[in-house]
Write an enzyme that holds these catalytic residues in place. Structure first.
Site, PDB file in Angstrom:
ATOM      1  CD  GLU A   1      -1.583   2.155   2.039  1.00  0.00           C
ATOM      2  OE1 GLU A   1      -1.106   3.108   1.372  1.00  0.00           O
ATOM      3  OE2 GLU A   1      -1.715   2.162   3.257  1.00  0.00           O
TER       4      GLU A   1
ATOM      5  CB  CYS B   1      -1.625   6.387   2.793  1.00  0.00           C
ATOM      6  SG  CYS B   1      -2.289   5.471   4.155  1.00  0.00           S
TER       7      CYS B   1
HETATM    8  P1  NAP Z   1       9.985   3.546   2.708  1.00  0.00           P
HETATM    9  O1  NAP Z   1      11.224   4.197   2.230  1.00  0.00           O
HETATM   10  O2  NAP Z   1       9.075   3.018   1.674  1.00  0.00           O
HETATM   11  O3  NAP Z   1      10.421   2.374   3.705  1.00  0.00           O
HETATM   12  C1  NAP Z   1       9.470   1.514   4.316  1.00  0.00           C
HETATM   13  C2  NAP Z   1      10.157   0.232   4.705  1.00  0.00           C
HETATM   14  O4  NAP Z   1      10.558  -0.458   3.531  1.00  0.00           O
HETATM   15  C3  NAP Z   1      11.428   0.437   5.500  1.00  0.00           C
HETATM   16  O5  NAP Z   1      11.499  -0.572   6.461  1.00  0.00           O
HETATM   17  C4  NAP Z   1      12.516   0.304   4.484  1.00  0.00           C
HETATM   18  O6  NAP Z   1      13.685  -0.221   5.027  1.00  0.00           O
HETATM   19  C5  NAP Z   1      11.952  -0.689   3.513  1.00  0.00           C
HETATM   20  N1  NAP Z   1      12.437  -0.477   2.151  1.00  0.00           N
HETATM   21  C6  NAP Z   1      12.373   0.649   1.419  1.00  0.00           C
HETATM   22  N2  NAP Z   1      12.880   0.461   0.192  1.00  0.00           N
HETATM   23  C7  NAP Z   1      13.296  -0.829   0.154  1.00  0.00           C
HETATM   24  C8  NAP Z   1      13.917  -1.636  -0.826  1.00  0.00           C
HETATM   25  N3  NAP Z   1      14.240  -1.157  -2.027  1.00  0.00           N
HETATM   26  N4  NAP Z   1      14.208  -2.910  -0.521  1.00  0.00           N
HETATM   27  C9  NAP Z   1      13.898  -3.412   0.704  1.00  0.00           C
HETATM   28  N5  NAP Z   1      13.328  -2.694   1.668  1.00  0.00           N
HETATM   29  C10 NAP Z   1      13.015  -1.426   1.402  1.00  0.00           C
HETATM   30  O7  NAP Z   1       9.133   4.507   3.605  1.00  0.00           O
HETATM   31  P2  NAP Z   1       9.535   5.369   4.864  1.00  0.00           P
HETATM   32  O8  NAP Z   1      10.946   5.105   5.287  1.00  0.00           O
HETATM   33  O9  NAP Z   1       8.490   5.119   5.844  1.00  0.00           O
HETATM   34  O10 NAP Z   1       9.400   6.861   4.373  1.00  0.00           O
HETATM   35  C11 NAP Z   1      10.016   7.354   3.220  1.00  0.00           C
HETATM   36  C12 NAP Z   1       8.995   8.056   2.355  1.00  0.00           C
HETATM   37  O11 NAP Z   1       7.959   7.141   1.997  1.00  0.00           O
HETATM   38  C13 NAP Z   1       8.252   9.195   3.019  1.00  0.00           C
HETATM   39  O12 NAP Z   1       8.961  10.384   3.014  1.00  0.00           O
HETATM   40  C14 NAP Z   1       6.979   9.226   2.224  1.00  0.00           C
HETATM   41  O13 NAP Z   1       7.165   9.992   1.063  1.00  0.00           O
HETATM   42  C15 NAP Z   1       6.721   7.808   1.838  1.00  0.00           C
HETATM   43  N6  NAP Z   1       5.686   7.161   2.680  1.00  0.00           N
HETATM   44  C16 NAP Z   1       4.433   7.120   2.205  1.00  0.00           C
HETATM   45  C17 NAP Z   1       3.439   6.544   2.961  1.00  0.00           C
HETATM   46  C18 NAP Z   1       2.060   6.499   2.448  1.00  0.00           C
HETATM   47  O14 NAP Z   1       1.213   5.937   3.100  1.00  0.00           O
HETATM   48  N7  NAP Z   1       1.799   7.080   1.336  1.00  0.00           N
HETATM   49  C19 NAP Z   1       3.708   5.986   4.201  1.00  0.00           C
HETATM   50  C20 NAP Z   1       5.009   6.030   4.668  1.00  0.00           C
HETATM   51  C21 NAP Z   1       5.992   6.618   3.877  1.00  0.00           C
HETATM   52  P3  NAP Z   1      14.776   0.707   5.737  1.00  0.00           P
HETATM   53  O15 NAP Z   1      14.063   1.822   6.389  1.00  0.00           O
HETATM   54  O16 NAP Z   1      15.419  -0.219   6.686  1.00  0.00           O
HETATM   55  O17 NAP Z   1      15.649   1.206   4.664  1.00  0.00           O
END
Ligand code: NAP
Length: 527
Positions: free
Chosen positions: A264, A301
């Site tokens: 999601e 989200c």
């Molecule tokens: P994220 O970068 O998507 O990370 C979420 C989880 O997935 C973390 O545990 C991360 O691991 C892991 N992950 C990310 N990329 C990966 C990959 N290529 N391979 C394996 N694991 C991976 O989200 P976030 O750290 O929560 O926030 C970053 C950005 O995501 C925010 O600034 C926002 O823009 C977006 N976000 C959107 C929503 C939504 O509901 N729309 C919710 C949360 C975040 P690690 O942290 O250990 O690297």
């Protein structure tokens, strides 16, 4: 110090050499909680324990699994104020939000317990044999939903409780009969450890098999990638960025045995403001939407990131009121410096696009990690030309599109990517008058809202939280509500199977007393 990965019955593990700390965004300082990055040995151990736990856990009755889920909810409650204090320190979110999310998390677990106790969710379907059918006898066929195997759940940053360690993905997977390995979110690993300890206590209390749940810590993407690639893993639940979700989806499809990834990934949640909403309630809606954009620093989200209206003086008045109102609201601390810097980057990138005007910009100095809200406006033609403006900026940010007429509004909606939600503001006559706009919107979204705000996602059987890509990787499923269980099961047919060897849900006597479909008719009777 809270550290390591945890397995039921095993000691707290400290195998990984790499360490990391969580961060207090309000103090702008690391916390004192140190964690060990899970290493390959731990990943293999968790996966192999989950695999052997599956063989036992899948056989447990709905009642027994329900006891486990209810015990998890109780143990989370027993964590008391410590959980709230750790949550607020690691997330910067206020106590009220922490308590609300804890209640929601416990509510979700209990909702799945009720579903299991009732039992009909397995969709048992029976077509009894017709040995005398001409020209060919008919075989006996009985079908029900069965768990797929160990699931990896990625904790989300923006819901440290409700979409993390014991959140909706974990609760639904455990309810289905699948063991769970959580890849804890590194921004709130201490909150995760507390909840993981509660789950393990509940598992021990209710006699669950070792490995039914594990919690692994990591601050990089490798642990998650290794888990998704592990042959023992049969499905993945994820809430986060489009980049992260699609990377995991691709990875899972490259496996020798591809597995489903239910990611999601959020959206801009378009709001369609029809003329009557502007002329009759323009001020009210403008104020409500200023609040909705700001809610939780926009870290939902379902945050309203895009508002569409048809050019008129009443749209001008709506924009002016929304701009004035949002400027009066106090900016809020974001979850983490990384989320804050992503927000700043996205906000500046969209502001720098051609033909964009500022509606509101909070430019008074703020403490570190506090998100200054911004609202932009652009006309429909420029929005249609520039897909950069269609992107989600995660935070208190929104774009208002001034469409020249209803046709352009429809064209704008048609050009959007898949969304979690879409909202219509207007009256009932307008739903009929602008039917093609409503239909175009419905095709893009998982949930279509009439005269409301998209923030606030009720947990109940009729909720759909998911939508066409990239809102989610599979729009046929929901990650919120009891329907979320369907992601972790697959139908299995039993042909000509002896009655006493069938799962109870399919036996002639209907010992579970559940609703089944027999010869095409819904009934809870015996055969
Ligand atoms: P994220 O970068 O998507 O990370 C979420 C989880 O997935 C973390 O545990 C991360 O691991 C892991 N992950 C990310 N990329 C990966 C990959 N290529 N391979 C394996 N694991 C991976 O989200 P976030 O750290 O929560 O926030 C970053 C950005 O995501 C925010 O600034 C926002 O823009 C977006 N976000 C959107 C929503 C939504 O509901 N729309 C919710 C949360 C975040 P690690 O942290 O250990 O690297």
């Amino acid at each position: 110090m809270i550290s390591g990965a945890n397995y039921i019955g095993a000691e707290l593990s400290k195998k990984g050499d790499k360490q990391f700390n969580t961060f207090n965004p309000k103090l702008n300082l690391p916390t004192n909680w140190t964690f060990h990055e899970a290493n390959e040995e731990e990943i293999n151990e968790a996966a192999s324990l989950a695999k052997s736990a599956f063989v036992v856990y899948r056989e447990f009755s709905g009642k027994r699994k329900a006891e486990f889920l209810r015990a998890i909810a109780e143990e989370i409650e027993n964590l008391g104020d410590e959980l709230i204090q750790v949550y607020t320190q690691e997330s910067g979110l206020p106590e009220g939000r922490a308590m609300g999310e804890r209640g929601r998390t416990m509510g979700q677990l209990n909702a799945f317990a009720i579903l299991l106790e009732e039992g009909s969710w397995v969709e048992a379907s029976i077509d009894p044999a017709q040995p005398n059918r001409q020209p060919m006898p008919k075989v006996d066929l009985r079908k029900m939903l069965c768990p797929v195997g160990p699931i990896v759940v990625f904790g989300s940053s923006n819901f440290p409780l409700a979409f993390s360690t014991a959140g909706g993905d974990t609760a639904s997977a455990l309810a289905s009969g699948c063991p769970v390995i959580v890849k804890s979110h590194p921004m709130h690993a201490a909150t995760g450890e507390l909840v993981a300890a509660a789950i393990m206590k509940a598992a021990e209390r209710t006699g669950m098999p070792n490995g039914v749940f594990s919690n692994l810590n990591s601050s990089g993407i490798e642990v998650g990638q290794q888990l998704v690639m592990h042959p023992a893993i049969k499905g993945v639940g994820f809430t986060g960025s489009i980049k992260g979700g699609t990377a995991l989806y691709r990875l899972a499809n490259e496996r020798d045995e591809p597995i489903p990834v239910f990611a999601e990934m959020g959206s801009v949640n378009p709001i369609i403001v029809l003329p009557s909403a502007l002329t009759e309630k323009g001020d009210d809606w403008a104020k409500k939407y200023a609040g909705s954009i700001m809610l939780g620093a926009g870290q939902f989200c379902t945050n309203p990131g895009l508002i569409l209206g048809i050019k008129s003086t009443s749209l001008d008045a709506f924009i002016a009121t929304l701009g004035a109102e949002i400027a009066t609201l106090e900016p809020i601390c974001m979850l983490h410096p990384n989320i804050h810097s992503n927000y700043e980057k996205g906000k500046q990138e969209l502001t720098a696009q051609a033909a964009v005007d500022m509606v509101a910009d909070y430019d008074t100095a703020v403490a570190p990690n506090v998100a200054q809200q911004r609202v932009l406006t652009v006309n429909g033609a420029n929005f249609l030309k520039n897909t950069k403006l269609h992107q989600e900026v995660f935070g208190p940010f929104s774009v208002i599109v001034r469409c020249s007429d209803a046709n352009e509004m429809e064209a704008v909606i048609a050009k959007l990517e898949g969304q979690l939600t879409g909202t219509i503001l207007g009256n009932e006559n307008e739903i009929k008058k602008y039917k093609t706009i409503v239909d175009t919107l419905q095709d893009k979204v998982g949930r279509i809202i009439f005269n409301g705000v998209p923030t606030g996602v009720e947990v109940c059987p009729s909720m759909q939280h998911g939508g066409p890509f990239p809102a989610a990787t599979d729009s046929r499923f929901t990650s919120v509500g009891t329907g979320a269980i369907r992601r972790w099961v697959r139908p299995v047919s039993f042909q000509n199977w002896p009655n006493e060897s069938l799962p109870e849900a399919l036996q002639n006597e209907n010992p579970l007393g559940i609703m089944r479909v027999i010869d095409g008719n819904h009934t809870n009777s015996k055969i």
